[in-house]
Motif scaffolding. Structure first.
Motif, mmCIF file in Angstrom:
data_model
loop_
_atom_site.group_PDB
_atom_site.id
_atom_site.type_symbol
_atom_site.label_atom_id
_atom_site.label_comp_id
_atom_site.label_asym_id
_atom_site.label_seq_id
_atom_site.Cartn_x
_atom_site.Cartn_y
_atom_site.Cartn_z
ATOM 1 N N GLY A 1 3.516 -6.698 6.977
ATOM 2 C CA GLY A 1 4.387 -6.705 8.145
ATOM 3 C C GLY A 1 4.953 -5.352 8.508
ATOM 4 O O GLY A 1 5.487 -5.175 9.610
ATOM 5 N N LYS A 2 4.835 -4.371 7.612
ATOM 6 C CA LYS A 2 5.336 -3.032 7.896
ATOM 7 C C LYS A 2 4.363 -2.274 8.800
ATOM 8 O O LYS A 2 3.146 -2.403 8.680
ATOM 9 N N THR A 3 4.924 -1.462 9.694
ATOM 10 C CA THR A 3 4.125 -0.623 10.582
ATOM 11 C C THR A 3 4.517 0.832 10.383
ATOM 12 O O THR A 3 5.694 1.150 10.212
ATOM 13 N N LEU B 1 0.826 -1.218 0.000
ATOM 14 C CA LEU B 1 0.000 0.000 0.000
ATOM 15 C C LEU B 1 0.857 1.265 0.000
ATOM 16 O O LEU B 1 0.398 2.339 0.387
ATOM 17 N N GLY B 2 2.079 1.148 -0.445
ATOM 18 C CA GLY B 2 3.007 2.266 -0.437
ATOM 19 C C GLY B 2 2.475 3.508 -1.116
ATOM 20 O O GLY B 2 1.957 3.456 -2.227
ATOM 21 N N LYS C 1 7.159 2.376 0.356
ATOM 22 C CA LYS C 1 7.023 0.921 0.387
ATOM 23 C C LYS C 1 6.341 0.555 1.697
ATOM 24 O O LYS C 1 6.864 0.833 2.775
ATOM 25 N N PHE C 2 5.177 -0.047 1.591
ATOM 26 C CA PHE C 2 4.416 -0.419 2.783
ATOM 27 C C PHE C 2 3.821 -1.800 2.556
ATOM 28 O O PHE C 2 2.649 -1.962 2.264
ATOM 29 N N GLY D 1 6.880 10.773 11.804
ATOM 30 C CA GLY D 1 6.405 9.406 11.739
ATOM 31 C C GLY D 1 7.264 8.626 10.758
ATOM 32 O O GLY D 1 8.248 9.117 10.238
ATOM 33 N N GLY D 2 6.891 7.388 10.508
ATOM 34 C CA GLY D 2 7.648 6.608 9.564
ATOM 35 C C GLY D 2 7.299 5.144 9.632
ATOM 36 O O GLY D 2 6.449 4.735 10.397
ATOM 37 N N ALA D 3 8.016 4.349 8.815
ATOM 38 C CA ALA D 3 7.730 2.921 8.763
ATOM 39 C C ALA D 3 8.669 2.157 9.653
ATOM 40 O O ALA D 3 9.804 2.554 9.904
ATOM 41 N N LYS D 4 8.165 1.029 10.170
ATOM 42 C CA LYS D 4 8.962 0.152 11.019
ATOM 43 C C LYS D 4 8.769 -1.268 10.547
ATOM 44 O O LYS D 4 7.936 -1.572 9.728
ATOM 45 N N GLY D 5 9.499 -2.147 11.166
ATOM 46 C CA GLY D 5 9.260 -3.578 10.985
ATOM 47 C C GLY D 5 9.937 -4.130 9.759
ATOM 48 O O GLY D 5 10.677 -3.460 9.049
#
Length: 227
Positions: A176-178, A135-136, A172-173, A222-226
């Motif tokens: 498993g990405k948070t 869903l990026g 890039k989402f 904010g940002g992406a994790k995982g």
């Protein structure tokens, strides 16, 4: 059909940065945002948890029933179609809802009369992609509900807005990405924020979150994790 405000004018900083209402694109099958009449932001049916999923989801994923009423801090697992024949599946936790002012959070921005008649709110959420679709770059599918029971969509910025960012998923989402996200809403006529709503289509019985309004958090990212 519910109404989405179309009369929120742009904000501009030195004539360069523009903020506009985020509208549904051709690949976002939301309920019709063009109607000018206000209708209820709540749905009419509440399927039980034993019903089949309203959209196909990966094995082991259990969707939160439509019509669920949650508190800030609670998680919902939802599915929606960001474009035709594409299903996104998300764990959404609304972490915090904030009422701010233009003086506090929009210092240096040029505001027109229409914008000054709105009340700005920030919604902070933690979202995990638990589906198979990347869903990026897509918009976060959340609205707020005002005191007239009207859905209001998030505003989008053409540039960085440090008090509350980002309002879209990272480039890039994948599964498993948070992401920690923050969304800006401008409620017309100084409307009250009564709930945060997940309602991807008009016939979807919305999942809502309610909670106490807080003061804006200090500026952060904010940002992406995982994985």
């Amino acid at each position: 059909m519910f109404a989405l405000p179309s009369r929120l004018a742009a904000l501009a900083l030195a004539g360069a940065l523009v903020l506009t209402g985020c509208s549904g694109s051709d690949d976002s099958p939301k309920a019709d945002p063009s109607t000018s009449s206000s209708t209820s932001a709540s749905g009419s049916t509440s399927p039980s948890a034993e019903d089949s999923p309203y959209l196909p989801v990966p094995d082991g994923v259990e969707l939160t029933p439509q019509g669920s009423e949650l508190k800030v801090g609670e998680k919902a697992t939802v599915a929606y179609e960001p474009r035709q024949d594409t299903v996104g599946v998300l764990d959404i936790t609304i972490d915090r809802i904030e009422e701010t002012t233009f003086k506090k959070s929009f210092a240096g921005w040029k505001l027109d009369k229409a914008t000054k008649k709105t009340t700005p709110y920030f919604v902070r959420a933690t979202i995990t992609n638990v589906g198979d679709t990347d869903l990026g770059g897509r918009d976060v599918p959340l609205y707020i509900v005002d005191g007239n029971n009207t859905l209001i969509e998030a505003s989008a910025f053409a540039s960085t807005f440090k008090p509350c960012m980002p309002g879209t998923f990272p480039k890039k989402f994948k599964q498993g990405k948070t992401a920690d996200v923050c969304l800006v809403y401008l409620s017309p006529d100084h409307g009250e924020l009564t709930a945060v709503s997940f309602r991807p289509t008009q016939d979807f019985d919305p999942i809502t979150w309610e909670g106490q309004l807080k003061e804006p958090k200090p500026v952060g990212n904010g940002g992406a994790k995982g994985g």
